[in-house]
Structure formats: C-alpha cells, structure tokens
Write a protein that holds these residues in place. Structure first.
Motif, mmCIF file in Angstrom:
data_model
loop_
_atom_site.group_PDB
_atom_site.id
_atom_site.type_symbol
_atom_site.label_atom_id
_atom_site.label_comp_id
_atom_site.label_asym_id
_atom_site.label_seq_id
_atom_site.Cartn_x
_atom_site.Cartn_y
_atom_site.Cartn_z
ATOM 1 N N LEU A 201 0.504 -0.498 1.025
ATOM 2 C CA LEU A 201 0.040 0.854 1.335
ATOM 3 C C LEU A 201 0.218 1.804 0.155
ATOM 4 O O LEU A 201 -0.486 2.803 0.052
ATOM 5 C CB LEU A 201 0.823 1.367 2.549
ATOM 6 C CG LEU A 201 0.339 2.596 3.254
ATOM 7 C CD1 LEU A 201 -1.053 2.368 3.816
ATOM 8 C CD2 LEU A 201 1.304 2.939 4.373
ATOM 9 N N SER A 202 1.124 1.466 -0.759
ATOM 10 C CA SER A 202 1.468 2.401 -1.826
ATOM 11 C C SER A 202 0.307 2.678 -2.783
ATOM 12 O O SER A 202 0.060 3.833 -3.134
ATOM 13 C CB SER A 202 2.698 1.922 -2.589
ATOM 14 O OG SER A 202 2.452 0.661 -3.172
ATOM 15 N N ALA B 162 4.783 -1.551 3.281
ATOM 16 C CA ALA B 162 4.628 -0.367 2.439
ATOM 17 C C ALA B 162 4.103 -0.725 1.051
ATOM 18 O O ALA B 162 3.374 0.057 0.445
ATOM 19 C CB ALA B 162 5.947 0.375 2.328
ATOM 20 N N SER B 163 4.433 -1.908 0.574
ATOM 21 C CA SER B 163 3.973 -2.312 -0.758
ATOM 22 C C SER B 163 2.443 -2.384 -0.834
ATOM 23 O O SER B 163 1.859 -2.094 -1.874
ATOM 24 C CB SER B 163 4.579 -3.664 -1.145
ATOM 25 O OG SER B 163 4.175 -4.669 -0.227
#
Length: 118
Positions: A95-96, A92-93
């Motif tokens: 993708l953020s 997620a890091s």
C-alpha cells in the motif's frame, strides 16, 4: 514553488511512463491484476491512463493547466490503486507506494490548482 512542481512532475512522469508501459504485458502486472480479479482490458486501460498522465505531466512543465490535469488524473488513479490494495487486504508494504504516489500527485495538483480556475 514552481520548481518543486517541475521536479515532482518529472519524477512522476518517468515513474508512470514505466509503470504504464509495464501494464501492457509485464508478467508481474498481468498476475497482479488477475490477483485483484480485474480483467485484462482494465489492466490495459490503466496502462494507457498512466502513460497519458505521464505525457500530460511533461507537457505541464510549460503549461500549469496541463500539469494540474495530469496531477488530477494521477490522484484519481492512485485513489483507485489504494482502494484496490485495501479491498484485497494487502500488507502495508504493498500500500505504501500507491499512497506515496497519491501524495506526490496531490502536490502537483495543488501547486497548479490556480491554473484550472483561470
């Protein structure tokens, strides 16, 4: 509401000018595109699109239609970035940032949407 668009456009323009220029040779970008199995030509194309979108956003400060077009170009580009990170099963890091940039580009597009119709 126009002031919100100008502020967001300015932030996006500066960011994408830098991000786009990095794609022309930054070791980090070269490795990232290799990791995603994209050819060097696609990295250069992406850099060109990002720099062009940044220029459109700057011109769009005085022309709402151009701002909407610049926002639309970035929306499409960031959808591609988000999908690339999802396809690669990135955390997620990673993708953020593309997601935040997608939302900001959508804000510019939606604020200036009316200029496209008229």
């Amino acid at each position: 509401m126009h002031i919100v668009s100008i502020v967001v456009q300015s932030i996006l323009a500066l960011g994408f000018l830098l991000f786009g220029l990095m794609k022309f040779g930054s070791r980090q970008m070269v490795e990232e595109f290799k990791r995603h199995r994209f050819p060097a030509a696609f990295r250069l194309f992406t850099g060109f699109v990002e720099v062009a979108a940044a220029v459109l956003l700057v011109i769009g400060i005085w022309n709402d239609r151009i701002a909407a077009i610049g926002g639309a170009v970035l929306v499409v580009t960031m959808i591609g970035a988000v999908l690339t990170h999802v396809r690669s099963k990135d955390p997620a890091s990673k993708l953020s940032m593309p997601f935040i940039l997608l939302v900001l580009a959508l804000v510019v597009l939606l604020i200036n949407w009316g200029a496209l119709a008229g």
